[in-house]
Design an enzyme around this catalytic site. Structure first.
Site, PDB file in Angstrom:
ATOM      1  N   ASP A 137     -44.681 -63.415  10.462  1.00  0.00           N
ATOM      2  CA  ASP A 137     -45.212 -64.345   9.460  1.00  0.00           C
ATOM      3  C   ASP A 137     -44.198 -64.622   8.353  1.00  0.00           C
ATOM      4  O   ASP A 137     -44.160 -65.719   7.797  1.00  0.00           O
ATOM      5  CB  ASP A 137     -46.537 -63.829   8.878  1.00  0.00           C
ATOM      6  CG  ASP A 137     -47.456 -64.986   8.485  1.00  0.00           C
ATOM      7  OD1 ASP A 137     -47.445 -65.997   9.199  1.00  0.00           O
ATOM      8  OD2 ASP A 137     -48.143 -64.902   7.471  1.00  0.00           O
TER       9      ASP A 137
ATOM     10  N   GLU B  28     -53.460 -73.594   5.666  1.00  0.00           N
ATOM     11  CA  GLU B  28     -53.849 -72.716   4.545  1.00  0.00           C
ATOM     12  C   GLU B  28     -55.288 -72.212   4.706  1.00  0.00           C
ATOM     13  O   GLU B  28     -55.593 -71.046   4.462  1.00  0.00           O
ATOM     14  CB  GLU B  28     -53.724 -73.476   3.212  1.00  0.00           C
ATOM     15  CG  GLU B  28     -52.302 -73.903   2.836  1.00  0.00           C
ATOM     16  CD  GLU B  28     -51.390 -72.749   2.457  1.00  0.00           C
ATOM     17  OE1 GLU B  28     -51.291 -71.781   3.219  1.00  0.00           O
ATOM     18  OE2 GLU B  28     -50.741 -72.844   1.394  1.00  0.00           O
TER      19      GLU B  28
ATOM     20  N   GLU C 289     -52.261 -71.652  15.642  1.00  0.00           N
ATOM     21  CA  GLU C 289     -52.727 -70.466  14.900  1.00  0.00           C
ATOM     22  C   GLU C 289     -53.261 -69.397  15.869  1.00  0.00           C
ATOM     23  O   GLU C 289     -52.989 -68.212  15.699  1.00  0.00           O
ATOM     24  CB  GLU C 289     -53.796 -70.843  13.869  1.00  0.00           C
ATOM     25  CG  GLU C 289     -53.250 -71.591  12.657  1.00  0.00           C
ATOM     26  CD  GLU C 289     -52.434 -70.718  11.690  1.00  0.00           C
ATOM     27  OE1 GLU C 289     -52.598 -69.493  11.676  1.00  0.00           O
ATOM     28  OE2 GLU C 289     -51.606 -71.293  10.952  1.00  0.00           O
TER      29      GLU C 289
HETATM   30  C1  LIG Z   1     -49.162 -68.520  10.767  1.00  0.00           C
HETATM   31  C2  LIG Z   1     -49.567 -68.738   9.320  1.00  0.00           C
HETATM   32  N1  LIG Z   1     -50.512 -69.651   9.052  1.00  0.00           N
HETATM   33  C3  LIG Z   1     -50.884 -69.829   7.741  1.00  0.00           C
HETATM   34  C4  LIG Z   1     -50.340 -69.135   6.713  1.00  0.00           C
HETATM   35  C5  LIG Z   1     -50.759 -69.358   5.304  1.00  0.00           C
HETATM   36  N2  LIG Z   1     -49.739 -69.891   4.473  1.00  0.00           N
HETATM   37  C6  LIG Z   1     -49.346 -68.230   7.057  1.00  0.00           C
HETATM   38  N3  LIG Z   1     -48.726 -67.462   6.133  1.00  0.00           N
HETATM   39  N4  LIG Z   1     -48.959 -68.004   8.381  1.00  0.00           N
END
Ligand SMILES: Cc1ncc(CN)c(N)n1
Length: 223
Positions: free
Chosen positions: A48, A142, A212
């Site tokens: 991430d 988000e 996602e």
């Molecule tokens: C995969 C992912 N998706 C969403 C977010 C939220 N900014 C994140 N940090 N990482």
């Protein structure tokens, strides 16, 4: 008088199954149930961090398009600027958290699902992609994190104490309000968008949901 159903509401109803798949993924459930495999958490953390670094230029491109393309430029720009500022904090947080868990960020390579997601973000940076379409992607990205991590903070959750801070980062109320502001921006844009843009925006939402899910899968399965 009944409130008008917004476009995002229509989409969320129509794609509920896919949406729940992204916000109630087994990875998130394992945090919430307290049986998360910590190595899966560390994989997610490292991946991430890479994603968020790629997310910054994408959000900057949404900001530029908001400035150029929305009637209510200032209102939109301020909300999105708040998002950019939050990402600055988020990057520092990832570094601190990685140190805490002994994750060496500099030696992590992006996995396939992450590379594909980052490539998708890059494709949206193109000036040819309309502001409305990119705003939909931004809102969805988000909001999926907000809803996922807020789920881990509900009263009946058994989230391990050492992961509560992570869940708070996206699951807190003020991040929720920020996501609502993004949703209002999106609905305002969609109200006046052409059918062609609405079709593209809905397809983009679906791509985000799929990416996602793949992202959570990557962390959960440790492939
Ligand atoms: C995969 C992912 N998706 C969403 C977010 C939220 N900014 C994140 N940090 N990482």
């Amino acid at each position: 008088m009944q409130a008008k159903i917004t476009v995002t509401e229509t989409w969320l109803r129509k794609h509920r199954h896919l949406y729940d798949g992204a916000t109630r993924h087994p990875f998130i459930r394992s945090i919430r149930d307290g049986n998360i495999d910590i190595s899966a958490f560390k994989t997610w953390l490292g991946q991430d961090y890479i994603f968020v670094r790629a997310f910054v230029p994408f959000v900057a491109s949404v900001l530029t398009k908001a400035y150029k393309g929305s009637d209510d430029g200032n209102g939109d720009v301020e909300v999105i600027l708040g998002g950019v500022a939050a990402l600055h904090d988020e990057i520092s947080w990832f570094k601190k958290e990685a140190f805490k868990w002994g994750v060496q960020l500099s030696s992590i390579a992006p996995q396939k699902a992450n590379q594909e997601y980052c490539r998708f973000l890059e494709s949206l940076i193109s000036p040819e992609v309309e502001y409305t379409v990119t705003a939909v992607a931004f809102w969805a990205i988000e909001t999926i994190y907000q809803e996922s991590f807020a789920h881990c903070l509900e009263d009946d959750s058994k989230t391990p104490p050492e992961l509560k801070e992570t869940c708070q980062r996206w699951g807190n109320e003020s991040f929720g309000e920020y996501c609502n502001s993004l949703r209002n921006i999106v609905d305002r844009q969609l109200e006046k968008a052409s059918d062609d843009v609405i079709t593209k925006a809905e397809a983009t939402l679906l791509r985000v949901l799929e990416h996602e899910v793949d992202f959570w899968n990557m962390s959960h399965r440790r492939t």
